[in-house]
Design a protein around this motif. Structure first.
Motif, PDB file in Angstrom:
ATOM      1  N   PHE A  71       0.818  -1.209   0.000  1.00 53.29           N
ATOM      2  CA  PHE A  71       0.000   0.000   0.000  1.00 53.29           C
ATOM      3  C   PHE A  71       0.855   1.264   0.000  1.00 53.29           C
ATOM      4  O   PHE A  71       0.466   2.289  -0.565  1.00 53.29           O
ATOM      5  CB  PHE A  71      -0.938   0.008   1.211  1.00 53.29           C
ATOM      6  N   ALA A  72       2.019   1.205   0.661  1.00 55.90           N
ATOM      7  CA  ALA A  72       2.859   2.400   0.788  1.00 55.90           C
ATOM      8  C   ALA A  72       3.771   2.609  -0.411  1.00 55.90           C
ATOM      9  O   ALA A  72       4.418   3.650  -0.516  1.00 55.90           O
ATOM     10  CB  ALA A  72       3.708   2.306   2.065  1.00 55.90           C
ATOM     11  N   LYS A  73       3.831   1.626  -1.312  1.00 59.89           N
ATOM     12  CA  LYS A  73       4.717   1.749  -2.479  1.00 59.89           C
ATOM     13  C   LYS A  73       4.196   2.821  -3.414  1.00 59.89           C
ATOM     14  O   LYS A  73       3.062   2.734  -3.896  1.00 59.89           O
ATOM     15  CB  LYS A  73       4.803   0.413  -3.204  1.00 59.89           C
ATOM     16  N   PRO A  74       4.981   3.872  -3.665  1.00 57.01           N
ATOM     17  CA  PRO A  74       4.494   4.935  -4.553  1.00 57.01           C
ATOM     18  C   PRO A  74       4.347   4.439  -5.983  1.00 57.01           C
ATOM     19  O   PRO A  74       5.216   3.739  -6.508  1.00 57.01           O
ATOM     20  CB  PRO A  74       5.585   6.008  -4.449  1.00 57.01           C
ATOM     21  N   LYS A  75       3.232   4.784  -6.589  1.00 56.57           N
ATOM     22  CA  LYS A  75       2.975   4.377  -7.962  1.00 56.57           C
ATOM     23  C   LYS A  75       2.174   5.457  -8.660  1.00 56.57           C
ATOM     24  O   LYS A  75       1.177   5.941  -8.121  1.00 56.57           O
ATOM     25  CB  LYS A  75       2.209   3.053  -7.992  1.00 56.57           C
ATOM     26  N   ALA A  76       2.638   5.835  -9.815  1.00 59.96           N
ATOM     27  CA  ALA A  76       1.928   6.856 -10.591  1.00 59.96           C
ATOM     28  C   ALA A  76       0.804   6.201 -11.374  1.00 59.96           C
ATOM     29  O   ALA A  76       1.043   5.326 -12.209  1.00 59.96           O
ATOM     30  CB  ALA A  76       2.894   7.556 -11.543  1.00 59.96           C
ATOM     31  N   ASN A  77      -0.419   6.593 -11.102  1.00 60.32           N
ATOM     32  CA  ASN A  77      -1.567   6.089 -11.863  1.00 60.32           C
ATOM     33  C   ASN A  77      -1.846   7.019 -13.038  1.00 60.32           C
ATOM     34  O   ASN A  77      -2.909   7.624 -13.136  1.00 60.32           O
ATOM     35  CB  ASN A  77      -2.795   5.976 -10.965  1.00 60.32           C
ATOM     36  N   ILE A  78      -0.855   7.127 -13.901  1.00 58.98           N
ATOM     37  CA  ILE A  78      -0.975   7.971 -15.083  1.00 58.98           C
ATOM     38  C   ILE A  78      -1.304   7.086 -16.277  1.00 58.98           C
ATOM     39  O   ILE A  78      -0.567   6.147 -16.582  1.00 58.98           O
ATOM     40  CB  ILE A  78       0.321   8.761 -15.333  1.00 58.98           C
ATOM     41  N   ARG A  79      -2.424   7.358 -16.916  1.00 59.38           N
ATOM     42  CA  ARG A  79      -2.855   6.594 -18.078  1.00 59.38           C
ATOM     43  C   ARG A  79      -2.384   7.260 -19.363  1.00 59.38           C
ATOM     44  O   ARG A  79      -2.441   8.479 -19.506  1.00 59.38           O
ATOM     45  CB  ARG A  79      -4.375   6.470 -18.107  1.00 59.38           C
ATOM     46  N   PHE A  80      -1.939   6.442 -20.278  1.00 57.52           N
ATOM     47  CA  PHE A  80      -1.567   6.894 -21.614  1.00 57.52           C
ATOM     48  C   PHE A  80      -2.717   6.566 -22.571  1.00 57.52           C
ATOM     49  O   PHE A  80      -3.381   5.546 -22.422  1.00 57.52           O
ATOM     50  CB  PHE A  80      -0.304   6.183 -22.097  1.00 57.52           C
ATOM     51  N   SER A  81      -2.916   7.425 -23.535  1.00 59.53           N
ATOM     52  CA  SER A  81      -3.917   7.116 -24.560  1.00 59.53           C
ATOM     53  C   SER A  81      -3.499   5.853 -25.314  1.00 59.53           C
ATOM     54  O   SER A  81      -2.307   5.588 -25.497  1.00 59.53           O
ATOM     55  CB  SER A  81      -4.059   8.286 -25.531  1.00 59.53           C
ATOM     56  N   GLU A  82      -4.481   5.070 -25.729  1.00 61.32           N
ATOM     57  CA  GLU A  82      -4.186   3.830 -26.441  1.00 61.32           C
ATOM     58  C   GLU A  82      -3.525   4.102 -27.788  1.00 61.32           C
ATOM     59  O   GLU A  82      -2.718   3.296 -28.262  1.00 61.32           O
ATOM     60  CB  GLU A  82      -5.464   3.019 -26.657  1.00 61.32           C
ATOM     61  N   LYS A  83      -3.870   5.220 -28.407  1.00 58.73           N
ATOM     62  CA  LYS A  83      -3.331   5.556 -29.720  1.00 58.73           C
ATOM     63  C   LYS A  83      -2.551   6.861 -29.649  1.00 58.73           C
ATOM     64  O   LYS A  83      -2.827   7.735 -28.825  1.00 58.73           O
ATOM     65  CB  LYS A  83      -4.457   5.704 -30.749  1.00 58.73           C
ATOM     66  N   ALA A  84      -1.583   6.973 -30.524  1.00 57.98           N
ATOM     67  CA  ALA A  84      -0.933   8.252 -30.793  1.00 57.98           C
ATOM     68  C   ALA A  84      -1.389   8.714 -32.171  1.00 57.98           C
ATOM     69  O   ALA A  84      -1.915   7.919 -32.966  1.00 57.98           O
ATOM     70  CB  ALA A  84       0.583   8.101 -30.745  1.00 57.98           C
ATOM     71  N   THR A  85      -1.192   9.964 -32.465  1.00 57.48           N
ATOM     72  CA  THR A  85      -1.657  10.485 -33.745  1.00 57.48           C
ATOM     73  C   THR A  85      -0.584  11.352 -34.384  1.00 57.48           C
ATOM     74  O   THR A  85       0.203  12.007 -33.685  1.00 57.48           O
ATOM     75  CB  THR A  85      -2.959  11.301 -33.576  1.00 57.48           C
ATOM     76  N   ILE A  86      -0.546  11.336 -35.701  1.00 59.98           N
ATOM     77  CA  ILE A  86       0.284  12.265 -36.470  1.00 59.98           C
ATOM     78  C   ILE A  86      -0.664  13.175 -37.225  1.00 59.98           C
ATOM     79  O   ILE A  86      -1.470  12.711 -38.036  1.00 59.98           O
ATOM     80  CB  ILE A  86       1.233  11.516 -37.422  1.00 59.98           C
ATOM     81  N   ARG A  87      -0.585  14.452 -36.940  1.00 61.57           N
ATOM     82  CA  ARG A  87      -1.538  15.418 -37.490  1.00 61.57           C
ATOM     83  C   ARG A  87      -0.821  16.757 -37.662  1.00 61.57           C
ATOM     84  O   ARG A  87       0.266  16.994 -37.109  1.00 61.57           O
ATOM     85  CB  ARG A  87      -2.716  15.601 -36.547  1.00 61.57           C
ATOM     86  N   PRO A  88      -1.390  17.661 -38.483  1.00 60.19           N
ATOM     87  CA  PRO A  88      -0.772  18.988 -38.648  1.00 60.19           C
ATOM     88  C   PRO A  88      -0.670  19.717 -37.313  1.00 60.19           C
ATOM     89  O   PRO A  88      -1.549  19.611 -36.456  1.00 60.19           O
ATOM     90  CB  PRO A  88      -1.732  19.698 -39.605  1.00 60.19           C
ATOM     91  N   TYR A  89       0.437  20.446 -37.171  1.00 59.23           N
ATOM     92  CA  TYR A  89       0.656  21.208 -35.949  1.00 59.23           C
ATOM     93  C   TYR A  89       0.187  22.641 -36.150  1.00 59.23           C
ATOM     94  O   TYR A  89       0.838  23.431 -36.844  1.00 59.23           O
ATOM     95  CB  TYR A  89       2.137  21.178 -35.561  1.00 59.23           C
ATOM     96  N   LYS A  90      -0.976  22.935 -35.590  1.00 57.49           N
ATOM     97  CA  LYS A  90      -1.570  24.275 -35.677  1.00 57.49           C
ATOM     98  C   LYS A  90      -1.574  24.740 -37.134  1.00 57.49           C
ATOM     99  O   LYS A  90      -1.966  24.009 -38.028  1.00 57.49           O
ATOM    100  CB  LYS A  90      -0.835  25.233 -34.739  1.00 57.49           C
ATOM    101  N   ASP A  91      -1.121  25.950 -37.392  1.00 57.99           N
ATOM    102  CA  ASP A  91      -1.114  26.497 -38.767  1.00 57.99           C
ATOM    103  C   ASP A  91       0.311  26.704 -39.263  1.00 57.99           C
ATOM    104  O   ASP A  91       0.588  27.592 -40.058  1.00 57.99           O
ATOM    105  CB  ASP A  91      -1.873  27.828 -38.809  1.00 57.99           C
ATOM    106  N   THR A  92       1.227  25.834 -38.812  1.00 57.88           N
ATOM    107  CA  THR A  92       2.642  26.049 -39.127  1.00 57.88           C
ATOM    108  C   THR A  92       3.079  25.391 -40.422  1.00 57.88           C
ATOM    109  O   THR A  92       4.150  25.698 -40.941  1.00 57.88           O
ATOM    110  CB  THR A  92       3.511  25.496 -37.994  1.00 57.88           C
ATOM    111  N   GLY A  93       2.296  24.448 -40.943  1.00 57.15           N
ATOM    112  CA  GLY A  93       2.745  23.689 -42.106  1.00 57.15           C
ATOM    113  C   GLY A  93       3.530  22.456 -41.733  1.00 57.15           C
ATOM    114  O   GLY A  93       3.878  21.658 -42.613  1.00 57.15           O
ATOM    115  N   TYR A  94       3.842  22.295 -40.449  1.00 62.38           N
ATOM    116  CA  TYR A  94       4.554  21.106 -39.975  1.00 62.38           C
ATOM    117  C   TYR A  94       3.552  20.062 -39.487  1.00 62.38           C
ATOM    118  O   TYR A  94       2.455  20.388 -39.037  1.00 62.38           O
ATOM    119  CB  TYR A  94       5.505  21.449 -38.828  1.00 62.38           C
ATOM    120  N   GLN A  95       3.965  18.803 -39.553  1.00 66.78           N
ATOM    121  CA  GLN A  95       3.224  17.733 -38.917  1.00 66.78           C
ATOM    122  C   GLN A  95       3.693  17.596 -37.465  1.00 66.78           C
ATOM    123  O   GLN A  95       4.734  18.153 -37.066  1.00 66.78           O
ATOM    124  CB  GLN A  95       3.429  16.406 -39.658  1.00 66.78           C
ATOM    125  N   SER A  96       2.968  16.823 -36.661  1.00 67.73           N
ATOM    126  CA  SER A  96       3.361  16.606 -35.277  1.00 67.73           C
ATOM    127  C   SER A  96       2.957  15.206 -34.843  1.00 67.73           C
ATOM    128  O   SER A  96       1.972  14.638 -35.336  1.00 67.73           O
ATOM    129  CB  SER A  96       2.718  17.641 -34.340  1.00 67.73           C
TER     130      SER A  96
END
Length: 322
Positions: free
Chosen positions: A157-182
């Motif tokens: 119970f005392a063992k520190p553990k981060a309950n941080i969830r990651f999204s199941e998917k990542a995405t590649i999409r345009p970055y704002k209006d810069t012309g770059y992908q992200s």
């Protein structure tokens, strides 16, 4: 060196072969991960190994832990029941049996349970030296067993553990209006506690074929739009801008799949509940990356509060959709 210092050293010019995070360059199978989505290493250990029961009991899953505790409880009492049967149930005053082996064993077993747990109803008592020695030994084993179990429960119970969830998917999409992908994925804290000074590091790994056909795994640190948040009350979309210096520059979906990439995400933050640093890891393969989609908004104002909907972590929509 903490995660932020390590990330800074990577930015100061280490090459792809020096960013391997300890995995080396010979793991070239694109069918398996280096890090599993739950953050564990995808490594099966074989050969000589040291058995550390305390560490194993602290780190195993809760169902397996309870199975071990219950199995130990039953096994120890069964052993003592067999020993009581060996010296004879006539040395247990008040023991009621039906004359069968199963009845004798049940009477001895439940007397052992009463002694092991120090309940001692008083209906059955040992008679003679041998029976009293066995009863004393059973009580001692019981006291030590409960002390160890209590310590293990506290450690788990005392063992520190981060309950941080990651999204199941990542995405590649345009970055704002810069012309770059992200390249983007998002995280959220499942617990209602404070994690502060949360930093992120993302490393891309891929398989590269040399001039002689020899495959080698390469690694490159991916600079992030923002690699640290001082407070983490909402979700965080982690963004790598795909510019000319990115290993993703100029890659389309088919080319990315041929590279057999894995994106390794490492997080480090300070948990105020445990007053300790906590860590979380995950990874994405090319099959976990979608193109041209964006994450649904996870929070909005409502009646004087900000509502954070954790169920939307994995929800995606097309670009421009309301």
């Amino acid at each position: 060196m903490n995660l932020r210092d390590f990330a800074s050293s990577l930015r100061r010019g280490r090459g792809p072969s020096e960013n391997d995070l300890g995995f080396g360059s010979e793991l070239t199978s694109g069918q398996s991960r280096l890090i599993n989505p739950d953050g564990s290493y995808n490594i099966l250990r074989k050969g000589a190994s040291s058995f550390r029961p305390y560490q194993a009991l602290v780190e195993m899953s809760w169902p397996r832990f309870f199975a071990v505790i219950i199995s130990f409880y039953i096994l120890v009492n069964a052993v003592f029941a067999g020993l009581f049967m060996l010296i004879g149930l006539e040395h247990l005053n008040g023991a009621q049996t039906d004359g069968t082996w199963a009845g004798d064993f049940a009477a001895a077993f439940f007397f052992s349970v009463q002694t092991f747990t120090t309940v001692g109803y008083g209906a059955v008592s040992p008679a003679g030296t041998a029976a009293n020695i066995l009863a004393a030994a059973g009580a001692l084993v019981g006291l030590m067993g409960f002390a160890l179990a209590t310590g293990l429960f506290f450690s788990r119970f005392a063992k520190p553990k981060a309950n941080i969830r990651f999204s199941e998917k990542a995405t590649i999409r345009p970055y704002k209006d810069t012309g770059y992908q992200s390249f983007q994925f998002q995280i959220v804290n499942e617990r209602n506690n404070k994690v502060i000074n949360l930093s992120a590091k993302v490393t891309m790994s891929w398989v590269e074929k040399g001039p002689e056909g020899h495959k080698a795994r390469r690694f490159a640190f991916l600079p992030l739009e923002r690699d640290e948040v001082f407070l983490f009350p909402l979700n965080w979309v982690i963004v790598h801008i795909i510019d000319e210096e990115s290993p993703l520059w100029g890659k389309d979906k088919e080319t990315l799949q041929e590279m057999e990439p894995e994106f390794l995400a490492l997080l480090q933050g300070f948990d105020e509940t445990f007053a300790q640093d906590v860590h979380a890891n995950s990874s994405y393969l090319s099959r976990d990356v979608v193109w041209g989609q964006q994450f649904e908004r996870m929070y909005w104002p409502e009646e004087g509060y900000t509502v954070l909907d954790l169920s939307r972590l994995d929800e995606l929509k097309g670009l421009g959709e309301a």
